[in-house]
Design an enzyme around this catalytic site. Structure first.
Site, PDB file in Angstrom:
ATOM      1  N   HIS A  94       0.818  -1.500   0.276  1.00 51.73           N
ATOM      2  CA  HIS A  94       0.222   0.161  -0.253  1.00 51.73           C
ATOM      3  C   HIS A  94       0.683   1.669   0.214  1.00 51.73           C
ATOM      4  CE1 HIS A  94      -2.858   3.313   1.119  1.00 51.73           C
ATOM      5  NE2 HIS A  94      -3.552   2.431   0.613  1.00 51.73           N
ATOM      6  N   GLU A 166      -4.090   2.125  -7.377  1.00 56.60           N
ATOM      7  CA  GLU A 166      -3.490   2.702  -7.189  1.00 56.60           C
ATOM      8  C   GLU A 166      -2.594   4.251  -6.906  1.00 56.60           C
ATOM      9  OE1 GLU A 166      -6.419   1.627  -3.339  1.00 56.60           O
ATOM     10  OE2 GLU A 166      -4.127   1.254  -2.579  1.00 56.60           O
TER      11      GLU A 166
HETATM   12  C1  PEP Z   1      -7.011   3.051   0.108  1.00 54.14           C
HETATM   13  O1  PEP Z   1      -7.016   2.947   1.485  1.00 54.14           O
HETATM   14  O2  PEP Z   1      -6.023   2.863  -0.492  1.00 54.14           O
HETATM   15  C2  PEP Z   1      -6.937   3.788  -0.839  1.00 54.14           C
HETATM   16  C3  PEP Z   1      -7.692   4.322  -1.818  1.00 54.14           C
HETATM   17  O3  PEP Z   1      -8.124   5.340  -0.129  1.00 54.14           O
HETATM   18  P1  PEP Z   1      -8.858   6.607  -0.002  1.00 54.14           P
HETATM   19  O4  PEP Z   1     -10.432   5.834  -0.709  1.00 54.14           O
HETATM   20  O5  PEP Z   1      -9.678   6.745   1.090  1.00 54.14           O
HETATM   21  O6  PEP Z   1      -8.788   7.283  -1.255  1.00 54.14           O
END
Ligand code: PEP
Length: 262
Positions: A94, A166
């Site tokens: 992450h 992400e």
């Molecule tokens: C995450 O924790 O991977 C994330 C995408 O958080 P958020 O949805 O708050 O941006």
């Protein structure tokens, strides 16, 4: 058709009591769906109580992190071996861990290997920073992160795993700029191409690639409609049971629509 995956990352929020309450509320608001898999990623402290509490027809559990060593003198850490009986998944790489805890490519690679070795499915997070995006380095970053993380894995190891795209700039923690569906589509394609080059068509087509970055109930359907998107990883929105259950409902609707139009 691949099952849609919705992973709620609760980050470092909620006491065990609060986590239990949220799980209880989610249980009231979410129905079991054949086509949607719902995963809760609470703090490590809540995994054990939730593993007893949750209805396993509706929910699975994920840890947010684990140590790459199976056991040893690593004070304060929890290993994949210890999590083996509790969780189906562990989130690895992450961006908050890569950036706040200096987890580099090799650490992420070792964690993915430890996860697979302990028969837990990795949810590998990849994505470029704002600076890398502006410099046109997105594809290179995705290549480096995916190829290094999978370095020691066979096709069999990789076929069931999950990759979460992400982009760091889209995560609420780091600014939360909403990514355009076209950008998400391009990145997901790129990741699947990497998998195709490394492991061939069968593996590339079986890995679920999901999206995360400020996803809430308002934008979930738009991202789920992105070709090649197999699910979502909401962080902040997963702490709100109205929003999270609406995201799960959107995934179910989306799955139904694509089945009907197939
Ligand atoms: C995450 O924790 O991977 C994330 C995408 O958080 P958020 O949805 O708050 O941006």
């Amino acid at each position: 058709m691949r099952k849609t995956l919705i992973v709620g990352n609760w980050k470092m929020h909620l006491s065990t009591h609060e986590a239990s309450l949220l799980a209880h509320r989610l249980n009231d608001h979410i129905e079991a769906h054949q086509d949607v898999e719902v995963v809760l990623a609470p703090s490590v402290l809540s995994l054990q109580p939730l593993s007893v509490q949750i209805d396993r027809r509706k929910f699975r559990l994920a840890a947010q992190n684990a140590n790459e060593h199976d056991q040893g003198a690593y004070t304060g850490e929890v290993s994949f071996t210890m999590l083996h009986d509790l969780v189906h998944y562990v989130i690895i790489g992450h961006s908050e861990r890569r950036l706040y805890f200096n987890e580099g490519l090799e650490t992420v690679r070792d964690k993915v290997a430890a996860c697979v070795r302990n028969k837990i499915t990795p949810i590998l997070c990849v994505g470029e920073t704002h600076v890398e995006r502006k410099a046109g380095e997105t594809n290179q970053v995705l290549h480096d992160q995916v190829s290094t993380a999978l370095m020691h894995l066979t096709s069999r190891d990789v076929q069931d795993m999950v990759i979460a795209y992400e982009p760091v700039w889209a995560i609420s923690t780091f600014g939360g700029e909403l990514a355009k569906p076209a950008d998400v589509e391009a990145a997901l394609k790129r990741i699947r191409l990497e998998l195709r080059e490394l492991y061939g068509d069968k593996v590339a087509d079986s890995v679920r690639i999901i999206y995360g970055g400020s996803v809430d109930d308002q934008v979930a359907a738009g991202y789920l409609a992105v070709p090649g998107c197999d699910g979502l990883l909401p962080g902040s929105a997963s702490l709100n049971y109205h929003k999270f259950s609406a995201i799960v409902a959107a995934a179910h609707r989306q799955h139904k629509q694509s089945r009907e139009s197939a």
